[in-house]
Design a protein around this motif. Sequence first.
Motif, PDB file in Angstrom:
ATOM      1  N   MET A  76     -54.087  96.016 -68.339  1.00 14.58           N
ATOM      2  CA  MET A  76     -53.945  95.846 -66.730  1.00 14.58           C
ATOM      3  C   MET A  76     -52.908  95.015 -66.293  1.00 14.58           C
ATOM      4  SD  MET A  76     -58.028  94.433 -66.942  1.00 14.58           S
ATOM      5  CE  MET A  76     -58.038  94.027 -65.209  1.00 14.58           C
ATOM      6  N   MET A  77     -52.745  95.237 -65.229  1.00  6.50           N
ATOM      7  CA  MET A  77     -51.747  94.416 -64.177  1.00  6.50           C
ATOM      8  C   MET A  77     -52.616  94.234 -62.909  1.00  6.50           C
ATOM      9  SD  MET A  77     -48.549  93.137 -64.570  1.00  6.50           S
ATOM     10  CE  MET A  77     -47.493  92.626 -63.121  1.00  6.50           C
ATOM     11  N   TYR A  78     -52.389  92.783 -62.646  1.00  2.00           N
ATOM     12  CA  TYR A  78     -52.770  92.488 -61.308  1.00  2.00           C
ATOM     13  C   TYR A  78     -51.799  91.818 -60.221  1.00  2.00           C
ATOM     14  CZ  TYR A  78     -55.028  89.077 -57.879  1.00  2.00           C
ATOM     15  OH  TYR A  78     -55.371  88.746 -56.724  1.00  2.00           O
ATOM     16  N   ILE A  79     -51.597  92.564 -59.222  1.00  2.00           N
ATOM     17  CA  ILE A  79     -50.725  92.093 -58.218  1.00  2.00           C
ATOM     18  C   ILE A  79     -51.430  91.409 -57.056  1.00  2.00           C
ATOM     19  CG2 ILE A  79     -48.815  93.038 -56.701  1.00  2.00           C
ATOM     20  CD1 ILE A  79     -48.194  94.966 -58.769  1.00  2.00           C
ATOM     21  N   PRO A  80     -51.219  90.272 -56.982  1.00  2.00           N
ATOM     22  CA  PRO A  80     -51.925  89.430 -55.693  1.00  2.00           C
ATOM     23  C   PRO A  80     -51.383  89.739 -54.507  1.00  2.00           C
ATOM     24  CG  PRO A  80     -50.615  87.846 -56.908  1.00  2.00           C
ATOM     25  CD  PRO A  80     -50.664  89.271 -57.722  1.00  2.00           C
ATOM     26  N   GLU A  81     -51.862  89.123 -53.245  1.00  2.00           N
ATOM     27  CA  GLU A  81     -51.304  89.359 -51.984  1.00  2.00           C
ATOM     28  C   GLU A  81     -49.917  88.605 -51.935  1.00  2.00           C
ATOM     29  OE1 GLU A  81     -52.289  87.933 -47.350  1.00  2.00           O
ATOM     30  OE2 GLU A  81     -53.761  87.881 -48.954  1.00  2.00           O
ATOM     31  N   ASN A  82     -49.605  87.533 -52.562  1.00  2.00           N
ATOM     32  CA  ASN A  82     -48.275  87.012 -52.622  1.00  2.00           C
ATOM     33  C   ASN A  82     -47.830  86.879 -53.957  1.00  2.00           C
ATOM     34  OD1 ASN A  82     -47.764  86.353 -49.945  1.00  2.00           O
ATOM     35  ND2 ASN A  82     -49.708  85.383 -49.806  1.00  2.00           N
ATOM     36  N   VAL A  83     -46.972  87.457 -54.585  1.00  2.00           N
ATOM     37  CA  VAL A  83     -46.657  87.470 -55.926  1.00  2.00           C
ATOM     38  C   VAL A  83     -45.736  86.336 -56.019  1.00  2.00           C
ATOM     39  CG1 VAL A  83     -45.297  88.534 -57.766  1.00  2.00           C
ATOM     40  CG2 VAL A  83     -46.585  89.936 -56.148  1.00  2.00           C
ATOM     41  N   HIS A  84     -46.315  85.367 -57.067  1.00  2.00           N
ATOM     42  CA  HIS A  84     -45.434  84.188 -57.420  1.00  2.00           C
ATOM     43  C   HIS A  84     -44.794  84.359 -58.516  1.00  2.00           C
ATOM     44  CE1 HIS A  84     -47.516  82.054 -54.435  1.00  2.00           C
ATOM     45  NE2 HIS A  84     -48.838  82.482 -54.565  1.00  2.00           N
ATOM     46  N   THR A 118     -37.674 101.134 -58.938  1.00  2.00           N
ATOM     47  CA  THR A 118     -38.523 100.345 -57.754  1.00  2.00           C
ATOM     48  C   THR A 118     -37.818  99.964 -56.403  1.00  2.00           C
ATOM     49  OG1 THR A 118     -38.418  98.258 -58.817  1.00  2.00           O
ATOM     50  CG2 THR A 118     -40.201  99.628 -59.773  1.00  2.00           C
ATOM     51  N   GLY A 119     -36.380  99.989 -56.409  1.00  2.00           N
ATOM     52  CA  GLY A 119     -35.907  99.687 -55.048  1.00  2.00           C
ATOM     53  C   GLY A 119     -35.196  98.734 -55.127  1.00  2.00           C
ATOM     54  N   ILE A 120     -35.174  97.697 -56.109  1.00  2.00           N
ATOM     55  CA  ILE A 120     -34.239  96.615 -56.322  1.00  2.00           C
ATOM     56  C   ILE A 120     -32.709  97.333 -56.278  1.00  2.00           C
ATOM     57  CG2 ILE A 120     -33.497  94.571 -57.486  1.00  2.00           C
ATOM     58  CD1 ILE A 120     -36.387  94.262 -55.949  1.00  2.00           C
ATOM     59  N   THR A 121     -32.001  96.586 -55.482  1.00  2.00           N
ATOM     60  CA  THR A 121     -30.690  97.011 -55.686  1.00  2.00           C
ATOM     61  C   THR A 121     -29.785  96.565 -56.560  1.00  2.00           C
ATOM     62  OG1 THR A 121     -29.597  95.500 -53.849  1.00  2.00           O
ATOM     63  CG2 THR A 121     -30.726  97.418 -53.277  1.00  2.00           C
ATOM     64  N   LYS A 128     -31.289  85.141 -57.299  1.00  2.00           N
ATOM     65  CA  LYS A 128     -32.654  84.406 -57.505  1.00  2.00           C
ATOM     66  C   LYS A 128     -33.739  84.710 -56.863  1.00  2.00           C
ATOM     67  CE  LYS A 128     -30.204  81.567 -60.174  1.00  2.00           C
ATOM     68  NZ  LYS A 128     -30.020  81.790 -61.650  1.00  2.00           N
ATOM     69  N   ILE A 129     -34.858  84.869 -57.471  1.00  2.00           N
ATOM     70  CA  ILE A 129     -36.153  85.232 -56.892  1.00  2.00           C
ATOM     71  C   ILE A 129     -36.626  84.546 -55.573  1.00  2.00           C
ATOM     72  CG2 ILE A 129     -38.486  85.385 -57.073  1.00  2.00           C
ATOM     73  CD1 ILE A 129     -37.487  87.916 -58.354  1.00  2.00           C
ATOM     74  N   GLY A 130     -35.967  83.255 -55.593  1.00  2.00           N
ATOM     75  CA  GLY A 130     -36.265  82.450 -54.549  1.00  2.00           C
ATOM     76  C   GLY A 130     -36.082  82.757 -53.071  1.00  2.00           C
ATOM     77  N   SER A 131     -35.040  83.884 -53.131  1.00  2.00           N
ATOM     78  CA  SER A 131     -34.566  84.409 -51.959  1.00  2.00           C
ATOM     79  C   SER A 131     -35.111  85.599 -51.685  1.00  2.00           C
ATOM     80  CB  SER A 131     -32.833  84.485 -52.100  1.00  2.00           C
ATOM     81  OG  SER A 131     -32.521  85.619 -52.712  1.00  2.00           O
ATOM     82  N   PHE A 132     -35.916  86.367 -52.581  1.00  2.00           N
ATOM     83  CA  PHE A 132     -36.735  87.642 -52.281  1.00  2.00           C
ATOM     84  C   PHE A 132     -37.715  87.478 -51.063  1.00  2.00           C
ATOM     85  CE2 PHE A 132     -35.668  90.260 -56.094  1.00  2.00           C
ATOM     86  CZ  PHE A 132     -34.275  89.996 -56.280  1.00  2.00           C
ATOM     87  N   SER A 133     -37.834  88.362 -50.288  1.00  2.00           N
ATOM     88  CA  SER A 133     -38.784  88.749 -49.588  1.00  2.00           C
ATOM     89  C   SER A 133     -40.489  88.970 -50.564  1.00  2.00           C
ATOM     90  CB  SER A 133     -38.754  89.716 -48.513  1.00  2.00           C
ATOM     91  OG  SER A 133     -38.536  91.181 -49.203  1.00  2.00           O
ATOM     92  N   LYS A 134     -41.476  89.128 -49.613  1.00  2.00           N
ATOM     93  CA  LYS A 134     -42.692  89.466 -50.273  1.00  2.00           C
ATOM     94  C   LYS A 134     -42.496  90.973 -50.861  1.00  2.00           C
ATOM     95  CE  LYS A 134     -47.460  90.647 -49.191  1.00  2.00           C
ATOM     96  NZ  LYS A 134     -48.698  90.526 -48.267  1.00  2.00           N
ATOM     97  N   GLY A 135     -42.007  91.691 -50.098  1.00  2.00           N
ATOM     98  CA  GLY A 135     -41.992  92.945 -50.733  1.00  2.00           C
ATOM     99  C   GLY A 135     -41.019  93.259 -51.831  1.00  2.00           C
ATOM    100  N   MET A 136     -39.982  92.691 -51.810  1.00  2.00           N
ATOM    101  CA  MET A 136     -39.115  92.504 -53.028  1.00  2.00           C
ATOM    102  C   MET A 136     -39.685  91.841 -54.123  1.00  2.00           C
ATOM    103  SD  MET A 136     -35.582  91.498 -50.904  1.00  2.00           S
ATOM    104  CE  MET A 136     -34.693  91.141 -52.454  1.00  2.00           C
ATOM    105  N   GLN A 138     -42.836  92.065 -54.782  1.00  5.63           N
ATOM    106  CA  GLN A 138     -44.001  92.791 -55.245  1.00  5.63           C
ATOM    107  C   GLN A 138     -43.061  94.145 -56.143  1.00  5.63           C
ATOM    108  OE1 GLN A 138     -45.587  94.755 -51.695  1.00  5.63           O
ATOM    109  NE2 GLN A 138     -47.311  93.187 -51.588  1.00  5.63           N
ATOM    110  N   LYS A 139     -41.809  94.593 -55.794  1.00  7.55           N
ATOM    111  CA  LYS A 139     -41.095  95.648 -56.548  1.00  7.55           C
ATOM    112  C   LYS A 139     -41.158  95.014 -57.979  1.00  7.55           C
ATOM    113  CE  LYS A 139     -38.998  97.459 -52.324  1.00  7.55           C
ATOM    114  NZ  LYS A 139     -37.573  97.724 -51.684  1.00  7.55           N
ATOM    115  N   VAL A 140     -40.582  93.685 -58.071  1.00  9.13           N
ATOM    116  CA  VAL A 140     -40.481  92.987 -59.210  1.00  9.13           C
ATOM    117  C   VAL A 140     -41.921  93.089 -60.168  1.00  9.13           C
ATOM    118  CG1 VAL A 140     -39.950  90.855 -60.525  1.00  9.13           C
ATOM    119  CG2 VAL A 140     -38.668  91.562 -58.481  1.00  9.13           C
ATOM    120  N   ALA A 141     -42.835  92.843 -59.337  1.00  9.82           N
ATOM    121  CA  ALA A 141     -44.174  92.716 -60.153  1.00  9.82           C
ATOM    122  C   ALA A 141     -44.546  94.407 -60.524  1.00  9.82           C
ATOM    123  CB  ALA A 141     -45.335  92.247 -59.230  1.00  9.82           C
TER     124      ALA A 141
END
Length: 233
Positions: A76-84, A118-121, A128-136, A138-141
Motif C-alpha cells: 500500500m501507499m498512503y498520500i495524505p492531504e499535505n505530503v510531508h 510524474t511531471g517533475i522537471t 530542495k523539497i522545501g521550495s516545492f508546492s503542494k502539487g509538486m 504529491q508528484k514526488v509521493a
Amino acid sequence: MLEVSNLNKYYGKNHAVNELNFTVDSGEILCLLGANGAGKTTTLNMLLGFVKPDSGRAILDGIDMYHQRTECREQMMYIPENVHLYPSFTAVENISYLAELAGVKVIQSDIKDVLLRTGITEAQLERKIGSFSKGMRQKVAIAFALLKHAKLVLMDEPTSGLDPVATQEFIEVVNTIKQRGTAVLIVTHDLLCAHQLADQIGIMSQRKLKQLIKNDDLTLPDLTEQYFEQFSA
C-alpha cells in the motif's frame, strides 16, 4: 484488488460507518464523496489500520488487511492531504531515503526517470523539497508509489488547495498509476475532479455508502444532482 465487506465502526453508541461494501479492481479509481461526518475519514482510517473496525473484512489482493497488516503495508501507499517530506533533501534524496526505510531497492537513474514521468522537471530535480508546492510534493509521493509497485494507493483530499492547472496535472499523474494496474481510492469533496478521474464514484451520507455509481456515461450535472439528493436525504 481491494474488497471491502460489511465494515462497521462504532464510537460508543455512535455508528460511525454502517455496513460498508465496495470493490476496487486493478487499474481502477474509486472516489468517495460526502459531506463532513459522512464516514469517509473513518473509512480511510480503517483501511490504513489506524482504526480497527468492529466487524467486517477488507481484503487486498487476497491478503486480510486486519490479520496480515505487515504484508498489507508493503503493498500500500498512503498520500495524505499535505505530503510531508524532508525539506532539506531533493526529490531524489527523499525517495532514496524513503525507499531505504521501506526496504525497497531502487537506483538513482530509476528515481529520476519516474520523477520526470510524474511531471517533475530536470531543473526541479536539483531543488530542495522545501521550495516545492503542494502539487509538486504529491508528484514526488506518487513517484515513490510507482517505484514501490504499490497495489493500492489511498489518497485523502488530494486536490484541496490546488489551482485548476495543478488539479489537471494531478489527474494526469494519477492516471499514470492507473495505467500501471494500481487500484486507487480517493476521499474527496471535489465533484469535478471525481467526475474527471474516477471509474466509480461512491456517495456517503449518514455514515452509509448510499450510492456506488459507474462513471461511464455520467454527466457532471447528473453527478451533482445525485450527490445533493443523498446529502439532503
